[in-house]
Structures are given as C-alpha cells and as structure tokens.
Design a protein around this motif. Sequence first.
Motif, mmCIF file in Angstrom:
data_model
loop_
_atom_site.group_PDB
_atom_site.id
_atom_site.type_symbol
_atom_site.label_atom_id
_atom_site.label_comp_id
_atom_site.label_asym_id
_atom_site.label_seq_id
_atom_site.Cartn_x
_atom_site.Cartn_y
_atom_site.Cartn_z
ATOM 1 N N ILE A 115 0.862 -1.184 0.000
ATOM 2 C CA ILE A 115 0.000 0.000 0.000
ATOM 3 C C ILE A 115 0.894 1.229 0.000
ATOM 4 O O ILE A 115 1.893 1.276 0.714
ATOM 5 C CB ILE A 115 -0.901 0.030 1.252
ATOM 6 C CG1 ILE A 115 -1.838 -1.176 1.276
ATOM 7 C CG2 ILE A 115 -1.719 1.318 1.326
ATOM 8 C CD1 ILE A 115 -2.630 -1.300 2.572
ATOM 9 N N GLY A 116 0.532 2.262 -0.783
ATOM 10 C CA GLY A 116 1.251 3.530 -0.750
ATOM 11 C C GLY A 116 2.366 3.636 -1.772
ATOM 12 O O GLY A 116 2.611 2.717 -2.568
ATOM 13 N N GLU A 117 3.075 4.785 -1.729
ATOM 14 C CA GLU A 117 4.164 5.073 -2.654
ATOM 15 C C GLU A 117 5.401 5.473 -1.871
ATOM 16 O O GLU A 117 5.307 6.051 -0.779
ATOM 17 C CB GLU A 117 3.774 6.230 -3.588
ATOM 18 C CG GLU A 117 2.559 5.954 -4.456
ATOM 19 C CD GLU A 117 2.222 7.152 -5.338
ATOM 20 O OE1 GLU A 117 3.145 7.937 -5.646
ATOM 21 O OE2 GLU A 117 1.034 7.305 -5.686
ATOM 22 N N ALA A 118 6.564 5.176 -2.458
ATOM 23 C CA ALA A 118 7.833 5.509 -1.812
ATOM 24 C C ALA A 118 7.916 7.015 -1.557
ATOM 25 O O ALA A 118 7.607 7.832 -2.437
ATOM 26 C CB ALA A 118 8.997 5.047 -2.676
ATOM 27 N N GLY A 119 8.336 7.378 -0.341
ATOM 28 C CA GLY A 119 8.541 8.780 0.005
ATOM 29 C C GLY A 119 7.305 9.517 0.467
ATOM 30 O O GLY A 119 7.394 10.695 0.833
ATOM 31 N N LYS A 120 6.141 8.869 0.468
ATOM 32 C CA LYS A 120 4.909 9.543 0.862
ATOM 33 C C LYS A 120 4.304 8.876 2.098
ATOM 34 O O LYS A 120 4.263 7.653 2.200
ATOM 35 C CB LYS A 120 3.885 9.516 -0.273
ATOM 36 C CG LYS A 120 4.293 10.337 -1.491
ATOM 37 C CD LYS A 120 3.182 10.335 -2.530
ATOM 38 C CE LYS A 120 3.564 11.178 -3.743
ATOM 39 N NZ LYS A 120 2.468 11.165 -4.758
ATOM 40 N N MET A 121 3.813 9.727 3.035
ATOM 41 C CA MET A 121 3.153 9.206 4.217
ATOM 42 C C MET A 121 1.885 8.471 3.810
ATOM 43 O O MET A 121 1.082 8.981 3.024
ATOM 44 C CB MET A 121 2.802 10.346 5.181
ATOM 45 C CG MET A 121 1.954 9.934 6.368
ATOM 46 S SD MET A 121 2.822 8.898 7.555
ATOM 47 C CE MET A 121 3.764 10.176 8.432
ATOM 48 N N GLU A 122 1.721 7.271 4.342
ATOM 49 C CA GLU A 122 0.524 6.482 4.040
ATOM 50 C C GLU A 122 -0.256 6.241 5.329
ATOM 51 O O GLU A 122 0.329 5.971 6.389
ATOM 52 C CB GLU A 122 0.911 5.139 3.420
ATOM 53 C CG GLU A 122 -0.264 4.264 3.035
ATOM 54 C CD GLU A 122 -1.153 4.895 1.961
ATOM 55 O OE1 GLU A 122 -2.378 4.688 2.014
ATOM 56 O OE2 GLU A 122 -0.601 5.601 1.083
ATOM 57 N N ARG A 123 -1.555 6.359 5.243
ATOM 58 C CA ARG A 123 -2.445 6.082 6.372
ATOM 59 C C ARG A 123 -3.380 4.962 5.926
ATOM 60 O O ARG A 123 -4.241 5.153 5.073
ATOM 61 C CB ARG A 123 -3.227 7.337 6.744
ATOM 62 C CG ARG A 123 -4.057 7.233 8.024
ATOM 63 C CD ARG A 123 -4.581 8.618 8.391
ATOM 64 N NE ARG A 123 -5.327 8.619 9.641
ATOM 65 C CZ ARG A 123 -6.641 8.484 9.729
ATOM 66 N NH1 ARG A 123 -7.360 8.357 8.619
ATOM 67 N NH2 ARG A 123 -7.238 8.504 10.917
ATOM 68 N N ALA A 124 -3.192 3.761 6.505
ATOM 69 C CA ALA A 124 -3.910 2.575 6.016
ATOM 70 C C ALA A 124 -4.870 2.044 7.069
ATOM 71 O O ALA A 124 -4.565 2.030 8.260
ATOM 72 C CB ALA A 124 -2.905 1.483 5.649
ATOM 73 N N GLU A 125 -6.044 1.609 6.604
ATOM 74 C CA GLU A 125 -6.986 0.928 7.496
ATOM 75 C C GLU A 125 -6.406 -0.449 7.833
ATOM 76 O O GLU A 125 -6.138 -1.252 6.935
ATOM 77 C CB GLU A 125 -8.345 0.764 6.824
ATOM 78 C CG GLU A 125 -9.170 2.034 6.758
ATOM 79 C CD GLU A 125 -10.581 1.734 6.270
ATOM 80 O OE1 GLU A 125 -11.497 1.609 7.107
ATOM 81 O OE2 GLU A 125 -10.742 1.590 5.047
ATOM 82 N N GLU A 126 -6.225 -0.721 9.112
ATOM 83 C CA GLU A 126 -5.642 -1.990 9.541
ATOM 84 C C GLU A 126 -6.444 -2.577 10.701
ATOM 85 O O GLU A 126 -7.239 -1.896 11.335
ATOM 86 C CB GLU A 126 -4.192 -1.796 9.978
ATOM 87 C CG GLU A 126 -3.267 -1.400 8.831
ATOM 88 C CD GLU A 126 -1.824 -1.281 9.268
ATOM 89 O OE1 GLU A 126 -0.940 -1.432 8.415
ATOM 90 O OE2 GLU A 126 -1.572 -1.045 10.481
#
Length: 371
Positions: free
Chosen positions: A188-199
Amino acid sequence: MYAKGQTVIGYMEQLAPKHLAEEWDNIGLQLGSLQKEITGVLVALDVNDNIVDEAIAQGCNLIIAHHAIIFRPLKGIQTETPMGKLYEKLIKNDIAVYISHTNLDVAEGGMNDWMAEALGIENGAPIKDIHTEQLSKLVVFVPKDHHQKVLDAILNAGAGWIGNYSHCSFNIEGYGTFIPREGSEPYIGEAGKMERAEEVRIETIVPLSIRNKVVQAMLKAHPYEEVAYDLYSMDLKGRSLGLGRVGKLKEPTTLGEFIETVKTGLKVDHVRVVGDLNRPIRKAAVMGGSGAKYYNSAIFKGADVLVTGDVDYHTAQDAYLAGISLIDPGHNAEKIMKEKVAGWIQGKLAEHKYGTAVYASQIDTEPFKFL
C-alpha cells in the motif's frame, strides 16, 4: 518417492515432541543415520534380535521404538556380547533406531491417552504434571482486506487455544501510518509519501512449542513487505502435560468387571490385582510402564483404581492400606503404541504422497510366561 529419515522423524516429533521427555530419559536417534531415504519403518515396543530380523524381512531401514537400546553411556561395544551383536547387526544392515519414550507418554494423543481410551476413561487429566506450556501473546497489524486470511493462518497453525476453546482472538480496527523508503516495494502507498492505512490489530495466545510455526504461517499469509508484529512473554501458564491419565469411567462398574475391561482393552490375558473385586469403581487412573509409585497422586485425584505395570510387593501393600486398588497388566501393555504410532506416521506419509511403508511389529516382546 521415499521420505528422508529427517522427514519421517519430523512427523514422529509432531506427535511426541522431544522437549516433553523427562530429563533422565534417553530419546531420539540412538543408532545409525537419518540422512538417507527410508524404504520402510518398523514400529516396535522393544528392539531385540527378533525385531531386527523382522525389520530386515520387511525391508525397513528405520525402527521407531518406545524402549531405548542405549540407556546409559557406553564405554565400549564388544560384538561377542548380546547387545554388541545387536548393534553390529543393525549397523551391518543399515538400520537406524529412533526412540520415543517419556515424550510419547506425556504427549496429548500419545501413550497414556491411548491407554485411557482403551479403558473407557473420559476426559483424562495427568496423574503427575511434568510440563506446563509457556505462553506468548502475538500481536500483528494487518490491512483490512487481508484480515481474515492472516487470522485464519494464525489460528489454523495452532494459536488461540484457551482451555477447551480454540480459535480465540481479539481484533480491533484502526489506522497504521508509515512512509515507504527508497528501494521498498510497498503493498500500500508510494515511496517517500506518508501512508495512512486501514488496519486490524489481531491479538491471540501462542504456546512456546509452536511459536515459530505460527509466526511463519502469519508471515506467509501477510501481504506486507515488512510485517509489524510483537511477541510478549506472559506469566500466564498454558496446559499442563504429564504422566498417566485419571478420569471418570463411561459407566460405573466393579473392580472385578473393570479387570475384564483392562484385559480386553490392553489385549492381555492375565493381570495381577490388589483390592476387593466387588469394590465400586467410578474413577480410574492409568499409567503406561512402571507407575505404581504414583498411587498417592492417583488417590489425590480421586481414583478408585490405578492400572499400571511392574507393581512390587511393598508398593502393593502400601496401596492396599491407602485404600486404592491396583491392576497390573504388565509393562508390555504399552504395546498399544505399535499400531497407533504406525497409523500416525503412515497417515502423514500418505498425506504428502511418500512411498515409504510403515509396519507395526508383529513380534511379541513380553519376556514373562504365565503358567
């Protein structure tokens, strides 16, 4: 395709893990090598000259036995002695010998459970606790779309047992944050970017004996490149495993009637008995091998009778005075393990499509004759 020796023994140790053995016991590989293909396995109670001949006739190059052929350290091997000749015969015919003794006695689904089942003892608990499982708490964070897959993998690997309840877990939804760095391949997400994932946070109990197995199953099912999980040691103890079994009979009976159950269930023609044959029997204890010294523990657990081998005169007198009956079917009653172990290993080999044959020894190794 034949199974390698280590594969066969891996299945055996699933049934009777080595860590369950008592400290004084000598178990495991005692002679030969497991670094070879196993054409056939012979399961025996004891290993003597006749058993080795049987293994040769059946094309077996591995014997799994209950009683050790080497119990104390050897200072030498003289091939003109009976045991020396036995070792020589095994080596010349490339037959390995593996021993599973007190670990098989203690194991759930092992020797004492088989004997208890044969006698109609229900929900048998150990007479003498030997091993208490250490527990860990596993916590892992899983993306919501993989929650069920990872949870199933963890629980099906054996985690989540609390008493008689299986598949126990606690699950909390929330959000995880992370930044995939250069060189990562995030699910999930992209390199270098903050990711907020439902977990989902999964919590469950894991016995120490299967912790690595559970963790490996979890990692295999988890989609993340780097899995966030924790293992916490716990003061809480797991199941107690031990020697013998004690529990209520399916139906109340008398000592005289129960003797016939013992003879039929353990396939013995004769028994020695201490006690009044008319005594009511509601709760019974059984211990494979020589367990008469545990009669006080059996009394403490409420047993009316203890079934075990090798009862000596003075212990019989003491047990009689203490108010517990004894039935001695002989040490050889442990022969019940031959068919049970052979069936277990054969089932595992068939499941993985191995052509290795497994035989339960047909040789009677009872040294006593009753005249």
